[in-house]
Design a protein around this motif. Structure first.
Motif, PDB file in Angstrom:
ATOM      1  N   TYR A  44      82.264 -29.917 -46.142  1.00  8.51           N
ATOM      2  CA  TYR A  44      81.589 -31.165 -46.504  1.00  8.51           C
ATOM      3  C   TYR A  44      81.837 -32.271 -45.472  1.00  8.51           C
ATOM      4  CZ  TYR A  44      80.357 -28.856 -50.858  1.00  8.51           C
ATOM      5  OH  TYR A  44      79.836 -27.970 -51.769  1.00  8.51           O
ATOM      6  N   ARG A  45      82.858 -32.080 -44.645  1.00  8.77           N
ATOM      7  CA  ARG A  45      83.073 -33.035 -43.536  1.00  8.77           C
ATOM      8  C   ARG A  45      82.320 -32.608 -42.277  1.00  8.77           C
ATOM      9  NH1 ARG A  45      89.422 -34.064 -43.513  1.00  8.77           N
ATOM     10  NH2 ARG A  45      88.921 -34.761 -41.416  1.00  8.77           N
ATOM     11  N   GLY A  46      81.509 -31.578 -42.411  1.00  5.99           N
ATOM     12  CA  GLY A  46      80.627 -31.169 -41.304  1.00  5.99           C
ATOM     13  C   GLY A  46      81.304 -30.386 -40.201  1.00  5.99           C
ATOM     14  N   LYS A  47      82.445 -29.753 -40.544  1.00  6.77           N
ATOM     15  CA  LYS A  47      83.181 -29.025 -39.507  1.00  6.77           C
ATOM     16  C   LYS A  47      82.698 -27.586 -39.328  1.00  6.77           C
ATOM     17  CE  LYS A  47      86.306 -32.233 -38.717  1.00  6.77           C
ATOM     18  NZ  LYS A  47      86.465 -32.888 -37.418  1.00  6.77           N
ATOM     19  N   MET A  48      81.940 -27.085 -40.297  1.00  4.61           N
ATOM     20  CA  MET A  48      81.458 -25.706 -40.174  1.00  4.61           C
ATOM     21  C   MET A  48      80.008 -25.638 -40.615  1.00  4.61           C
ATOM     22  SD  MET A  48      83.909 -24.134 -43.168  1.00  4.61           S
ATOM     23  CE  MET A  48      85.470 -24.705 -42.545  1.00  4.61           C
ATOM     24  N   PHE A  49      79.320 -24.629 -40.111  1.00  5.26           N
ATOM     25  CA  PHE A  49      77.861 -24.579 -40.286  1.00  5.26           C
ATOM     26  C   PHE A  49      77.441 -23.269 -40.937  1.00  5.26           C
ATOM     27  CE2 PHE A  49      79.183 -26.973 -36.624  1.00  5.26           C
ATOM     28  CZ  PHE A  49      78.653 -28.222 -36.930  1.00  5.26           C
ATOM     29  N   GLY A  50      76.223 -23.256 -41.449  1.00  5.45           N
ATOM     30  CA  GLY A  50      75.695 -22.023 -42.058  1.00  5.45           C
ATOM     31  C   GLY A  50      76.233 -21.880 -43.469  1.00  5.45           C
ATOM     32  N   GLU A  99      87.589 -19.280 -36.828  1.00  8.16           N
ATOM     33  CA  GLU A  99      86.298 -18.573 -36.878  1.00  8.16           C
ATOM     34  C   GLU A  99      85.269 -19.403 -37.656  1.00  8.16           C
ATOM     35  OE1 GLU A  99      85.649 -15.907 -35.123  1.00  8.16           O
ATOM     36  OE2 GLU A  99      83.580 -16.110 -35.796  1.00  8.16           O
ATOM     37  N   LEU A 100      85.740 -19.988 -38.735  1.00  6.55           N
ATOM     38  CA  LEU A 100      84.847 -20.832 -39.534  1.00  6.55           C
ATOM     39  C   LEU A 100      84.359 -22.054 -38.752  1.00  6.55           C
ATOM     40  CD1 LEU A 100      86.778 -20.412 -42.827  1.00  6.55           C
ATOM     41  CD2 LEU A 100      84.305 -20.256 -42.662  1.00  6.55           C
ATOM     42  N   PHE A 101      85.210 -22.515 -37.844  1.00  9.50           N
ATOM     43  CA  PHE A 101      84.841 -23.671 -37.010  1.00  9.50           C
ATOM     44  C   PHE A 101      84.009 -23.230 -35.796  1.00  9.50           C
ATOM     45  CE2 PHE A 101      87.585 -27.556 -38.025  1.00  9.50           C
ATOM     46  CZ  PHE A 101      87.952 -27.118 -39.281  1.00  9.50           C
ATOM     47  N   GLY A 102      83.803 -21.926 -35.654  1.00  4.90           N
ATOM     48  CA  GLY A 102      83.029 -21.414 -34.507  1.00  4.90           C
ATOM     49  C   GLY A 102      83.769 -21.508 -33.185  1.00  4.90           C
ATOM     50  N   LYS A 103      85.108 -21.423 -33.245  1.00  9.83           N
ATOM     51  CA  LYS A 103      85.899 -21.599 -32.028  1.00  9.83           C
ATOM     52  C   LYS A 103      86.267 -20.246 -31.382  1.00  9.83           C
ATOM     53  CE  LYS A 103      86.017 -26.100 -32.328  1.00  9.83           C
ATOM     54  NZ  LYS A 103      87.189 -26.932 -32.281  1.00  9.83           N
ATOM     55  N   ALA A 104      86.532 -20.313 -30.078  1.00  6.53           N
ATOM     56  CA  ALA A 104      86.826 -19.091 -29.310  1.00  6.53           C
ATOM     57  C   ALA A 104      88.092 -18.379 -29.792  1.00  6.53           C
ATOM     58  CB  ALA A 104      86.958 -19.433 -27.832  1.00  6.53           C
ATOM     59  N   THR A 105      88.988 -19.108 -30.471  1.00  2.61           N
ATOM     60  CA  THR A 105      90.240 -18.518 -30.949  1.00  2.61           C
ATOM     61  C   THR A 105      90.071 -17.851 -32.326  1.00  2.61           C
ATOM     62  OG1 THR A 105      90.741 -20.682 -31.869  1.00  2.61           O
ATOM     63  CG2 THR A 105      91.746 -20.160 -29.735  1.00  2.61           C
ATOM     64  N   GLY A 106      88.881 -17.885 -32.870  1.00  9.41           N
ATOM     65  CA  GLY A 106      88.634 -17.265 -34.175  1.00  9.41           C
ATOM     66  C   GLY A 106      88.744 -15.747 -34.106  1.00  9.41           C
ATOM     67  N   CYS A 107      88.939 -15.112 -35.265  1.00 14.92           N
ATOM     68  CA  CYS A 107      89.165 -13.657 -35.256  1.00 14.92           C
ATOM     69  C   CYS A 107      87.941 -12.889 -34.767  1.00 14.92           C
ATOM     70  CB  CYS A 107      89.649 -13.155 -36.621  1.00 14.92           C
ATOM     71  SG  CYS A 107      88.519 -13.480 -37.974  1.00 14.92           S
ATOM     72  N   ARG A 111      82.046 -16.005 -32.740  1.00 18.38           N
ATOM     73  CA  ARG A 111      80.663 -15.511 -32.706  1.00 18.38           C
ATOM     74  C   ARG A 111      80.119 -15.203 -34.100  1.00 18.38           C
ATOM     75  NH1 ARG A 111      82.885 -16.023 -27.680  1.00 18.38           N
ATOM     76  NH2 ARG A 111      81.661 -15.006 -26.065  1.00 18.38           N
ATOM     77  N   GLY A 112      81.021 -15.077 -35.078  1.00 24.11           N
ATOM     78  CA  GLY A 112      80.574 -14.601 -36.389  1.00 24.11           C
ATOM     79  C   GLY A 112      80.431 -15.698 -37.427  1.00 24.11           C
ATOM     80  N   GLY A 113      81.469 -16.542 -37.536  1.00 24.13           N
ATOM     81  CA  GLY A 113      81.482 -17.553 -38.592  1.00 24.13           C
ATOM     82  C   GLY A 113      81.848 -16.944 -39.926  1.00 24.13           C
ATOM     83  N   SER A 114      81.590 -17.725 -40.966  1.00 21.36           N
ATOM     84  CA  SER A 114      82.089 -17.395 -42.302  1.00 21.36           C
ATOM     85  C   SER A 114      81.843 -15.963 -42.776  1.00 21.36           C
ATOM     86  CB  SER A 114      81.464 -18.370 -43.305  1.00 21.36           C
ATOM     87  OG  SER A 114      81.736 -17.967 -44.611  1.00 21.36           O
ATOM     88  N   HIS A 122      94.002  -5.785 -37.599  1.00 26.55           N
ATOM     89  CA  HIS A 122      94.357  -5.765 -39.021  1.00 26.55           C
ATOM     90  C   HIS A 122      93.471  -4.822 -39.829  1.00 26.55           C
ATOM     91  CE1 HIS A 122      97.281  -8.907 -38.383  1.00 26.55           C
ATOM     92  NE2 HIS A 122      96.394  -9.477 -37.590  1.00 26.55           N
ATOM     93  N   LYS A 123      92.703  -4.020 -39.120  1.00 30.48           N
ATOM     94  CA  LYS A 123      91.852  -2.987 -39.750  1.00 30.48           C
ATOM     95  C   LYS A 123      90.877  -3.598 -40.763  1.00 30.48           C
ATOM     96  CE  LYS A 123      93.901   0.551 -37.664  1.00 30.48           C
ATOM     97  NZ  LYS A 123      94.600  -0.181 -36.608  1.00 30.48           N
ATOM     98  N   LEU A 124      90.413  -4.785 -40.419  1.00 31.46           N
ATOM     99  CA  LEU A 124      89.387  -5.423 -41.248  1.00 31.46           C
ATOM    100  C   LEU A 124      88.027  -5.043 -40.659  1.00 31.46           C
ATOM    101  CD1 LEU A 124      88.605  -7.515 -43.511  1.00 31.46           C
ATOM    102  CD2 LEU A 124      88.560  -9.209 -41.662  1.00 31.46           C
ATOM    103  N   LEU A 125      87.286  -4.257 -41.412  1.00 30.66           N
ATOM    104  CA  LEU A 125      86.032  -3.701 -40.895  1.00 30.66           C
ATOM    105  C   LEU A 125      84.894  -4.710 -40.874  1.00 30.66           C
ATOM    106  CD1 LEU A 125      86.221  -0.340 -42.835  1.00 30.66           C
ATOM    107  CD2 LEU A 125      86.551  -0.612 -40.372  1.00 30.66           C
ATOM    108  N   GLY A 126      85.136  -5.848 -41.462  1.00 32.30           N
ATOM    109  CA  GLY A 126      84.147  -6.900 -41.346  1.00 32.30           C
ATOM    110  C   GLY A 126      83.695  -7.503 -42.647  1.00 32.30           C
ATOM    111  N   GLY A 127      83.152  -8.686 -42.497  1.00 36.78           N
ATOM    112  CA  GLY A 127      82.348  -9.294 -43.533  1.00 36.78           C
ATOM    113  C   GLY A 127      80.919  -8.880 -43.225  1.00 36.78           C
ATOM    114  N   TYR A 128      80.090  -8.780 -44.229  1.00 36.87           N
ATOM    115  CA  TYR A 128      78.696  -8.348 -44.045  1.00 36.87           C
ATOM    116  C   TYR A 128      77.760  -9.247 -44.840  1.00 36.87           C
ATOM    117  CZ  TYR A 128      80.614  -4.290 -41.775  1.00 36.87           C
ATOM    118  OH  TYR A 128      81.287  -3.491 -40.906  1.00 36.87           O
ATOM    119  N   ALA A 129      76.720  -9.731 -44.184  1.00 41.75           N
ATOM    120  CA  ALA A 129      75.823 -10.683 -44.835  1.00 41.75           C
ATOM    121  C   ALA A 129      74.861 -10.025 -45.809  1.00 41.75           C
ATOM    122  CB  ALA A 129      75.047 -11.458 -43.781  1.00 41.75           C
TER     123      ALA A 129
END
Ligand SMILES: Cc1ncc(C[n+]2csc(CCOP(=O)(O)OP(=O)(O)O)c2C)c(N)n1
Ligand SMILES: [Mg+2]
Length: 344
Positions: A44-50, A99-107, A111-114, A122-129
């Motif tokens: 709500y403070r506009g730090k993340m998009f989508g 990652e939520l902020f769209g920064k290069a240090t995100g997991c 490139r992915g976002g929320s 960590h063997k996380l196969l992903g979030g999927y839209a």
């Protein structure tokens, strides 16, 4: 009055957790809750998009299941509601926030976002839209473990895969096709349906022929269990059994966790479809408050210990925000990186 499904019986005395296990489950749930509350504030403070889909209320499912697995070895597959699964799987909060902020240090390198958390480490196969998109992917991960162990003779390939998805996904063809294959091939996988009663504004009971999803396992000759998804101990118990079954080569389990999301479908949802009565019924069953009370009743934790965990997590999340804010954006010169595999 809200008409709710009768909860399956669970006797907490059979769980017999140690203090250490109890505190770990509690801390993991608090991590998920505080992280998500901070996400809402930052959104709500506009730090993340989508789109940003939060998990508040469902923490007992993520913590109860993933804490029954081997961190960094077993696979976890999520949906677009993926931040908390990533945290439970061990992805550092600062990398999820970045990652939520769209920064290069995100997991996912920003490139992915929320909806697209990922971590090979960590063997996380992903979030999927797409709804149900992760289900066949998770089956692929489970298949390769079995193939490496049984065909290639790799004794160490005994990893289990946990695949999370919503009630809405259970009306999708990928659910039925994948469960059939997983049962046929006795894959080391647990399918975890987080039945939060709603698929955006569609009530589960209006969308499916038999609302008791765990029963759908029986047509595949698969074990199906229902569990109170607001009770972390109950979830943890069924998850431990399902993980043991999968690891022993006895095949998959379908776990239906009865739960509820405390916020709208996404942070853009005005949440006008669900009644106040229904919400209040589920708020009163908050898994974190309930487990904090249980730990104290059982003398597994003092009020001070609970408070000090809450404080520690609050600090960790504040640090995560600082890290995300001060991290660089991905460099435009790297626009084409991570599209194709690199040789190094
Ligand atoms: C294949 C596909 N169809 C439709 C959508 C739009 N959509 C996004 S979330 C959602 C509801 C899914 O509900 P559920 O599986 O119960 O998960 P929950 O959001 O409750 O966690 C829908 C229909 C989509 N993302 N993908
Ligand atoms: Mg749902």
């Amino acid at each position: 009055m809200v008409q709710e499904r009768t909860l399956p019986n669970f006797n907490a005395a059979t769980a017999q957790i140690t203090k250490q296990e109890g505190l770990r489950l509690y801390e993991d749930m608090v991590l998920g809750r505080v992280f998500e509350d901070k996400c809402a504030e930052m959104y709500y403070r506009g730090k993340m998009f989508g789109f940003v889909h939060l998990y508040n209320g469902q923490e007992a499912v993520s913590s109860g299941v993933i804490q029954a697995m081997r961190p960094g070895e077993d696979f976890v597959c999520s949906t677009y509601r993926d931040h908390v699964h990533a945290l439970s799987a061990g992805v550092p909060a600062k990398e999820v926030m970045a990652e939520l902020f769209g920064k290069a240090t995100g997991c996912s390198k920003g490139r992915g976002g929320s909806m697209h958390m990922f971590s090979a480490e960590h063997k996380l196969l992903g979030g999927y839209a797409f709804v149900a998109e992760g289900i066949p992917v998770a089956a692929g991960a489970a298949f390769q473990s079995k193939y490496r162990r049984e065909v290639l003779g790799d004794e160490n390939a005994d990893q289990v895969t946990a695949c999370f998805f919503g009630d809405g996904a259970c009306n999708n063809g990928q659910f039925f096709e994948t469960l059939n294959m997983a049962a046929l091939w006795k894959l080391p996988i647990i399918f975890v349906v987080e039945n939060n009663k709603w698929a955006i504004g569609m009530a589960h009971d209006r969308a499916t022929s038999d609302p008791e999803i765990y029963k759908k396992a029986s047509v595949f000759n698969m074990v199906g269990v229902e569990v109170d998804g607001m009770d972390v101990l109950a979830v943890h118990e069924v998850a431990k059994k399902a993980v043991a079954r999968a690891r022993a080569g006895e095949g998959p389990t379908l776990i239906e966790a009865l739960t509820y999301r405390f916020r709208g479908h996404s942070l853009a949802d005005p949440d006008e479809m669900r009644t106040q009565d229904e919400k209040e019924y589920w708020f009163s069953r908050d898994p974190i408050k309930k487990f904090a009370a249980y730990l104290q009743e059982q003398n597994l934790a003092s009020q001070e210990e609970i408070k000090s965990i809450d404080k520690k997590i609050q600090e960790l999340i504040d640090e995560a925000v600082k890290f995300a804010e001060s991290s660089p954006e991905p460099d435009p010169s790297e626009l084409y990186r991570f599209i194709f595999a690199e040789d190094n």
